[in-house]
Design a protein around this motif. Structure first.
Motif, PDB file in Angstrom:
ATOM      1  N   VAL A 104      24.302  15.810  61.224  1.00  0.00           N
ATOM      2  CA  VAL A 104      22.953  16.033  60.700  1.00  0.00           C
ATOM      3  C   VAL A 104      23.054  16.773  59.362  1.00  0.00           C
ATOM      4  O   VAL A 104      23.784  17.755  59.242  1.00  0.00           O
ATOM      5  CB  VAL A 104      22.109  16.853  61.709  1.00  0.00           C
ATOM      6  CG1 VAL A 104      20.711  17.115  61.162  1.00  0.00           C
ATOM      7  CG2 VAL A 104      22.038  16.128  63.043  1.00  0.00           C
ATOM      8  N   ILE A 127      21.819  19.180  57.669  1.00  0.00           N
ATOM      9  CA  ILE A 127      20.918  20.313  57.898  1.00  0.00           C
ATOM     10  C   ILE A 127      20.530  21.006  56.592  1.00  0.00           C
ATOM     11  O   ILE A 127      19.357  21.303  56.354  1.00  0.00           O
ATOM     12  CB  ILE A 127      21.577  21.329  58.854  1.00  0.00           C
ATOM     13  CG1 ILE A 127      22.045  20.620  60.123  1.00  0.00           C
ATOM     14  CG2 ILE A 127      20.608  22.455  59.199  1.00  0.00           C
ATOM     15  CD1 ILE A 127      22.997  21.430  60.978  1.00  0.00           C
ATOM     16  N   CYS A 164      19.967  14.507  65.698  1.00  0.00           N
ATOM     17  CA  CYS A 164      20.133  15.843  66.273  1.00  0.00           C
ATOM     18  C   CYS A 164      19.946  15.796  67.780  1.00  0.00           C
ATOM     19  O   CYS A 164      18.927  15.347  68.265  1.00  0.00           O
ATOM     20  CB  CYS A 164      19.136  16.813  65.661  1.00  0.00           C
ATOM     21  SG  CYS A 164      19.113  18.413  66.497  1.00  0.00           S
ATOM     22  N   VAL A 165      20.970  16.267  68.508  1.00  0.00           N
ATOM     23  CA  VAL A 165      20.883  16.258  69.966  1.00  0.00           C
ATOM     24  C   VAL A 165      20.487  17.628  70.508  1.00  0.00           C
ATOM     25  O   VAL A 165      20.562  17.871  71.703  1.00  0.00           O
ATOM     26  CB  VAL A 165      22.207  15.794  70.617  1.00  0.00           C
ATOM     27  CG1 VAL A 165      22.519  14.369  70.225  1.00  0.00           C
ATOM     28  CG2 VAL A 165      23.364  16.712  70.221  1.00  0.00           C
ATOM     29  N   LYS A 166      20.069  18.524  69.607  1.00  0.00           N
ATOM     30  CA  LYS A 166      19.542  19.837  70.010  1.00  0.00           C
ATOM     31  C   LYS A 166      20.564  20.689  70.768  1.00  0.00           C
ATOM     32  O   LYS A 166      20.210  21.430  71.677  1.00  0.00           O
ATOM     33  CB  LYS A 166      18.294  19.664  70.898  1.00  0.00           C
ATOM     34  CG  LYS A 166      17.209  18.802  70.298  1.00  0.00           C
ATOM     35  CD  LYS A 166      16.536  19.501  69.143  1.00  0.00           C
ATOM     36  CE  LYS A 166      15.684  18.533  68.353  1.00  0.00           C
ATOM     37  NZ  LYS A 166      15.536  18.898  66.955  1.00  0.00           N
ATOM     38  N   CYS A 167      21.824  20.554  70.387  1.00  0.00           N
ATOM     39  CA  CYS A 167      22.847  21.266  71.142  1.00  0.00           C
ATOM     40  C   CYS A 167      22.944  22.739  70.759  1.00  0.00           C
ATOM     41  O   CYS A 167      23.482  23.551  71.504  1.00  0.00           O
ATOM     42  CB  CYS A 167      24.198  20.593  70.932  1.00  0.00           C
ATOM     43  SG  CYS A 167      24.752  20.651  69.227  1.00  0.00           S
ATOM     44  N   GLY A 168      22.435  23.101  69.590  1.00  0.00           N
ATOM     45  CA  GLY A 168      22.469  24.501  69.192  1.00  0.00           C
ATOM     46  C   GLY A 168      23.818  24.988  68.683  1.00  0.00           C
ATOM     47  O   GLY A 168      24.000  26.158  68.393  1.00  0.00           O
ATOM     48  N   ILE A 169      24.791  24.071  68.544  1.00  0.00           N
ATOM     49  CA  ILE A 169      26.119  24.453  68.050  1.00  0.00           C
ATOM     50  C   ILE A 169      26.013  25.041  66.645  1.00  0.00           C
ATOM     51  O   ILE A 169      26.706  25.997  66.298  1.00  0.00           O
ATOM     52  CB  ILE A 169      27.034  23.203  68.003  1.00  0.00           C
ATOM     53  CG1 ILE A 169      27.177  22.595  69.374  1.00  0.00           C
ATOM     54  CG2 ILE A 169      28.369  23.508  67.356  1.00  0.00           C
ATOM     55  CD1 ILE A 169      28.384  22.975  70.125  1.00  0.00           C
ATOM     56  N   CYS A 170      25.140  24.444  65.839  1.00  0.00           N
ATOM     57  CA  CYS A 170      25.015  24.900  64.452  1.00  0.00           C
ATOM     58  C   CYS A 170      24.577  26.361  64.411  1.00  0.00           C
ATOM     59  O   CYS A 170      25.148  27.167  63.673  1.00  0.00           O
ATOM     60  CB  CYS A 170      24.041  24.011  63.684  1.00  0.00           C
ATOM     61  SG  CYS A 170      22.460  23.736  64.507  1.00  0.00           S
ATOM     62  N   LYS A 197      19.349  25.171  63.322  1.00  0.00           N
ATOM     63  CA  LYS A 197      18.696  24.171  64.173  1.00  0.00           C
ATOM     64  C   LYS A 197      17.191  24.267  63.995  1.00  0.00           C
ATOM     65  O   LYS A 197      16.495  23.286  63.775  1.00  0.00           O
ATOM     66  CB  LYS A 197      19.079  24.408  65.635  1.00  0.00           C
ATOM     67  CG  LYS A 197      18.279  23.591  66.634  1.00  0.00           C
ATOM     68  CD  LYS A 197      18.860  23.751  68.032  1.00  0.00           C
ATOM     69  CE  LYS A 197      17.983  23.115  69.094  1.00  0.00           C
ATOM     70  NZ  LYS A 197      16.770  23.880  69.364  1.00  0.00           N
ATOM     71  N   PRO A 227      16.528  20.608  61.524  1.00  0.00           N
ATOM     72  CA  PRO A 227      15.925  19.486  62.238  1.00  0.00           C
ATOM     73  C   PRO A 227      14.635  19.838  63.007  1.00  0.00           C
ATOM     74  O   PRO A 227      13.712  19.036  63.011  1.00  0.00           O
ATOM     75  CB  PRO A 227      17.022  19.031  63.206  1.00  0.00           C
ATOM     76  CG  PRO A 227      18.094  20.038  63.135  1.00  0.00           C
ATOM     77  CD  PRO A 227      17.924  20.810  61.871  1.00  0.00           C
ATOM     78  N   CYS A 242      28.359  20.628  63.097  1.00  0.00           N
ATOM     79  CA  CYS A 242      27.435  19.754  63.836  1.00  0.00           C
ATOM     80  C   CYS A 242      28.156  18.498  64.303  1.00  0.00           C
ATOM     81  O   CYS A 242      28.770  17.798  63.504  1.00  0.00           O
ATOM     82  CB  CYS A 242      26.251  19.361  62.967  1.00  0.00           C
ATOM     83  SG  CYS A 242      25.248  18.050  63.698  1.00  0.00           S
ATOM     84  N   PRO A 243      28.107  18.212  65.604  1.00  0.00           N
ATOM     85  CA  PRO A 243      28.815  17.029  66.092  1.00  0.00           C
ATOM     86  C   PRO A 243      28.118  15.726  65.708  1.00  0.00           C
ATOM     87  O   PRO A 243      28.705  14.666  65.839  1.00  0.00           O
ATOM     88  CB  PRO A 243      28.815  17.213  67.618  1.00  0.00           C
ATOM     89  CG  PRO A 243      27.693  18.137  67.910  1.00  0.00           C
ATOM     90  CD  PRO A 243      27.475  18.975  66.686  1.00  0.00           C
ATOM     91  N   SER A 244      26.884  15.810  65.246  1.00  0.00           N
ATOM     92  CA  SER A 244      26.140  14.581  65.014  1.00  0.00           C
ATOM     93  C   SER A 244      25.938  14.263  63.543  1.00  0.00           C
ATOM     94  O   SER A 244      25.161  13.375  63.203  1.00  0.00           O
ATOM     95  CB  SER A 244      24.775  14.660  65.694  1.00  0.00           C
ATOM     96  OG  SER A 244      24.901  15.190  66.988  1.00  0.00           O
TER      97      SER A 244
HETATM   98  S1  SF4 Z   1      24.584  21.096  65.700  1.00  0.00           S
HETATM   99 FE1  SF4 Z   1      23.642  19.213  64.897  1.00  0.00          FE
HETATM  100  S2  SF4 Z   1      22.990  18.109  66.727  1.00  0.00           S
HETATM  101 FE2  SF4 Z   1      23.374  20.239  67.384  1.00  0.00          FE
HETATM  102  S3  SF4 Z   1      21.355  21.255  67.179  1.00  0.00           S
HETATM  103 FE3  SF4 Z   1      22.432  21.569  65.245  1.00  0.00          FE
HETATM  104  S4  SF4 Z   1      21.726  19.867  63.960  1.00  0.00           S
HETATM  105 FE4  SF4 Z   1      21.216  19.315  66.045  1.00  0.00          FE
END
Ligand code: SF4
Ligand SMILES: Cc1cc2nc3c(=O)[nH]c(=O)nc-3n(C[C@H](O)[C@H](O)[C@H](O)COP(=O)(O)OP(=O)(O)OC[C@H]3O[C@@H](n4cnc5c(N)ncnc54)[C@H](O)[C@@H]3O)c2cc1C
Ligand code: SF4
Lengths: 395, 472
Positions: free
Chosen positions: B101, B103, B40-46, B63, B67, B97-99
């Motif tokens: 994760v 969730i 998780c890069v903490k981008c907040g997209i989710c 988020k 994570p 989520c780009p990574s």
């Molecule tokens: S979209 Fe994925 S990477 Fe970005 S905050 Fe949410 S869980 Fe983390």
């Protein structure tokens, strides 16, 4: 069997897909995530194209004319945008400073502020990541001859957010202004500001800027200029740009497969044949005539760095990796920024050592290309757009 | 031949919990190890995409609940469990989520650990409600014993008010209509092609097989019949109890393509149980279904689903059950249109389509998006001459299984679906389309309720194109 399979649905992949669809091709776009448009705040930097074009191996050098074509192509694709080739406009950063860019949503165009002596900054109650005092101070610095004041707006619809002790994300505010109630509230607030004597221009954070005719209509009826702001990620305007592009893909009959990555691509005698995708429960094989590789850089995860090397994740292509020399100056050039795939004039991946074309029917576009640095050269959007458009012509 | 004995929950023919290890052990690994946390890069997209977080202030969003809170949970700090119950498990967060994760795995695990079902349903009436809504089967059986009666009763305002008072089931929510129980008679092909819209009263208990006159073909031990021309159909509760006709249409389409369709007496897939915090029962159902599937799986026979939530469960949750059949279920489960598309690619799909002149709008259910197979139904329908299908692309419908039936969540569920309803109403007004097609029965009900539009499973369009009786 698709005519073209685009791997990676960021700016480069989406533009490639849209262009190819317009040309009547059957296109599938596969993307692990939604791409970095949500970070970029919705403005597209082209940078000093004429100078960059002279750099050997810079993407602008081989996309040639395509840079200018991409510029006007994008304007025609997205009427919410404005820009003039060869000229720069300005937008406000989330902190209220000015920054230059080439393609920007009209709503963000900060030029009216240069003519205004009395600037009012609207402060929508509880808006997340918005710092009114800092913005005011910075605006005052940018426009020393003008007078900047803050105007608090209380929006009762968000009472339950406040009760929950939460600030309201820009994405939620942007959506709200587009609803019927939000529209009425917006009209009331803006008319109130416009009616006050010391207002000549309004800076309004958190306004939607793309694809929101309801808000456009309200603002069209106001005599004062209303200037929006870019925001910290995830940016509502960046997301709206993303959504407008994916809608376009679907409207043209294209298909998007979001949330799954291409695991690998089967290659036979220098031609990519089938992409293997990790669907739930099993792998799905997708066969296509041609492929676009637009998986982004380190952030998009088209490239991954390990302690001793850098890897391209889908084909395992050999990469150009500049020797590590920087690193001392934190804000200076980061050589890894220029790591990526080398290509020929048709965007086909080449071996950096020999120049030999490695894949005949794969076109690379966007951040995954080598020899450019979006941070120093301010050309992230421009390179991705122009290489994406070229890929869309070649598919 | 199997006998359906879903009545007594524990009396089913299911195996004792298997002692031998098997299945996909990734679940175990995930449990022990916080893998995915560091991704998780903490981008907040989710959170920016989560339909609940966008509409409902107190919900912290994926988020935060996934994570972020996972770190705390690993250190033994628990969050307010009430908010976990607002996650509809639509999986949008994971899709964007780009990574990569996982969730919702984290969120479901947290719910399981904290027993948030109890916390949410502190009052016993809510526990009963979760019990009822968690079992489409129970509600379904109630309805199908005497559908006319149940529908009439469920439709009265008084009953609905009582249900809301007594059980917290919203008086406004669009409870689906109950029809006669979906049943397939052995050797019933002829019957199937008869008019099916009228709930033909087929009611032989047991494994049905659509094979023409081949009595024992449904029995997997019968060696005759080539496995490659057999499929097993998992109808799911919505077809079983609310929409038999669609189930029959699925079968007719598969038969038209030369397949013999086997329908063992499956139990509810377990998704509604999980959603209502009844994890152990969900796993019990999965085990029993896997036991029913095992002989077919071993022979390489594909399992076809027409409900996207059942399909997701079979592909994502079942492989984690520790029984040998779990190893195969993920790879052998296909959404109906995913399967048909494979046939098309191999040149084996019958494409003797009649023209179907009807403008349609398509809504992609969240659990189809989560399967990572794209939108194969649109691809297939666009092969049919005359079909014009526009993708709505307006997000989640908000119902999320039984979420929107709950009194405290009903308003929220309509709010989540607002953008979708608006688009549907606008499109209908402008005459852009005449009906909405979507695979998920829940979405169909919610769209009809929210926008007044006619909504149906895409298989109806295909059936019409095959001249098998239509839905438009
Ligand atoms: S979209 Fe994925 S990477 Fe970005 S905050 Fe949410 S869980 Fe983390
Ligand atoms: C934080 C940030 C801020 C920026 N700000 C600006 C700005 O202000 N102005 C500007 O002009 N530019 C800006 N940029 C740069 C600009 O956004 C990028 O140049 C451009 O978006 C890159 O586009 P891309 O399509 O090449 O890659 P990306 O947008 O990264 O997209 C790559 C996509 O590929 C997917 N992917 C990766 N691997 C796989 C796989 N194996 N299978 C399937 N899919 C895969 C990823 O999930 C992702 O969706 C910014 C970039 C970042 C990161
Ligand atoms: S599964 Fe759906 S409701 Fe739950 S956190 Fe993710 S996006 Fe939100």
């Amino acid at each position: 069997m698709w005519d073209g399979l685009v791997i990676g649905g960021g700016l480069a992949g989406l533009i490639a897909g849209i262009r190819a669809l317009e040309r009547g091709k059957k296109i599938l776009i596969v993307s692990e995530g939604v791409g970095s448009l949500a970070f970029a705040g919705g403005v597209l930097d082209f940078g000093r194209v004429r100078e960059l074009r002279r750099l050997e191996k810079h993407p602008y050098a081989y996309v040639g004319e395509m840079a200018e074509r991409a510029f006007s192509y994008f304007l025609q694709l997205n009427p919410a945008y404005t820009g003039t080739w060869g000229r720069r406009g300005s937008v406000l950063t989330p902190l209220g400073t000015l920054r230059e860019t080439e393609l920007l949503p009209r709503r963000l165009d900060a030029s009216p502020l240069f003519k205004a002596n009395k600037i009012v900054v609207a402060v929508p109650g509880g808006l997340k990541d918005f710092f009114p005092e800092i913005v005011k101070a910075n605006l005052q610095k940018e426009f020393p001859s003008g007078n900047v004041r803050l105007k608090k707006l209380s929006v009762e619809e968000f009472a339950d957010w406040r009760a929950a002790g939460k600030s309201i994300p820009g994405t939620v505010y942007a959506e709200f202004w587009g609803t019927e109630r939000g529209n009425t509230a917006l009209k009331r607030h803006i008319c109130e500001i416009a009616g006050e004597a010391d207002s000549e221009a309004i800076v309004f954070p958190g306004l939607p800027a793309i694809g929101c005719p309801e808000v456009d209509e309200v603002l069209a009826g106001i005599s004062l200029p209303v200037v929006g702001m870019t925001s910290f990620p995830p940016s509502a305007i960046g997301l709206a740009l993303y959504e407008s592009l994916t809608r376009r893909v679907k409207a043209l009959g294209g298909e998007l497969l979001i949330g799954v990555g291409v695991e690998r691509v089967e290659v036979e005698s220098a031609r990519a044949r089938r992409a293997i995708v990790r669907s739930k429960g099993k792998e799905t094989a997708l066969t296509a005539e041609t492929f676009v590789l637009a998986t982004g850089g380190f952030l998009g995860r088209g490239l991954v760095a390990t302690p001793d090397d850098v890897r391209e994740t889908v084909f395992g292509l050999p990469l150009h990796v500049p020797p590590l020399r920087g690193g001392k100056d934190f804000l200076g050039e980061q050589p890894y920024a220029r790591a990526g795939i080398e290509v020929d004039r048709h965007l086909r991946p080449c071996d950096p050592a020999t120049g030999e074309v490695l894949l005949e029917n794969v076109f690379a576009a966007g951040r995954i290309l080598a020899h450019w640095d979006p941070w120093l050269e301010h050309c992230g959007g421009g390179v991705s757009l122009s290489s994406g458009l070229l890929a869309g012509e070649l598919l | 031949m199997y006998t359906q004995t879903q009545w007594g929950e524990e009396g089913g023919p299911g195996p004792k919990p298997a002692a031998e290890p098997g299945g996909d052990d990734s679940h175990r690994q995930e449990c022990g190890d916080p893998a995915g946390l560091d991704a998780c890069v903490k981008c907040g997209i989710c959170t920016a995409h989560c339909p609940v977080a966008r509409a409902y202030a107190p919900f912290p969003g994926p988020k935060n609940l996934g994570p972020d809170a996972e770190r705390l949970r690993l250190e033994g700090v628990a969050l307010d469990p009430g908010c976990l119950a607002y996650c509809t498990n639509c999986k949008t967060c994971e899709v964007v989520c780009p990574s990569g994760v996982r969730i919702t795995d984290m969120i479901l695990r947290a719910r399981r650990q904290q027993g948030s079902a109890q916390a949410e349903s502190a009052k016993s009436r809510l526990r009963i409600r979760d019990h009822v809504l968690g079992r489409a089967e129970y509600l379904g059986r109630l309805g199908t014993v005497w559908p006319e009666f149940t529908n009439t009763v469920l439709a009265t305002k008084l009953t609905r008010r009582l249900l809301q008072k007594a059980l917290g089931i919203s008086a406004e929510a669009p409870l689906p209509k109950y029809k006669k129980r979906f049943r397939l008679e052995k050797g019933s092909a002829a019957e199937l092609t008869s008019e099916s819209g009228q709930n033909g009263g087929k009611s032989v208990e047991g494994t049905g097989s659509s094979s023409m006159g081949r009595g024992a073909a449904g029995d997997p031990s019968a060696g005759n019949g080539s496995a490659s021309k057999q499929v097993v159909y998992f109808p799911g509760c919505f077809v079983n109890y609310n929409d038999e006709a669609t189930g029959l249409a699925v079968i007719r389409v598969l038969e038209h393509n030369g397949f013999e369709v086997i329908v063992p007496g499956f139990h509810c897939c377990g998704v509604p149980l999980t959603a209502n915090g009844r994890f152990r029962e969900a796993e019990g159902n999965a085990r029993r279904n896997l036991a029913l599937m095992e002989p077919y799986l071993e022979r390489g026979i594909p399992i076809i689903t027409s409900c996207t939530s059942c399909g997701l469960a079979l592909k994502e949750d079942y492989p984690r059950i520790r029984v040998p059949a779990a190893k195969r279920i993920g790879a052998q489960t296909y959404d109906l249109f995913e399967f048909l598309w494979l046939l098309h690619e191999r040149g084996e799909l019958k494409e003797d389509f009649l023209e179907v002149r009807v403008p349609l709008a398509y809504h992609a259910p969240c659990h189809l998006k989560a399967q990572g197979i794209g939108t194969p139904s649109l691809r297939i329908l666009r092969l049919i001459p005359g079909v014009k299908a526009e993708e709505l692309d307006a997000g989640c419908c908000g119902l999320s299984g039984s979420f929107g039936f709950k009194a405290e969540k009903y308003e929220l569920s309509l709010q989540i679906g607002h953008a979708l309803f608006q688009r549907v109403r606008q499109g209908m007004r402008e005459g852009k389309f005449k009906a909405v097609i979507t695979e998920c029965g829940g979405c169909q009900v919610q769209i009809a309720q929210g926008s007044g539009a006619r909504s149906l499973h895409p298989v109806w369009i295909l059936a019409q194109a095959y001249g098998l009786g239509g839905g438009t």
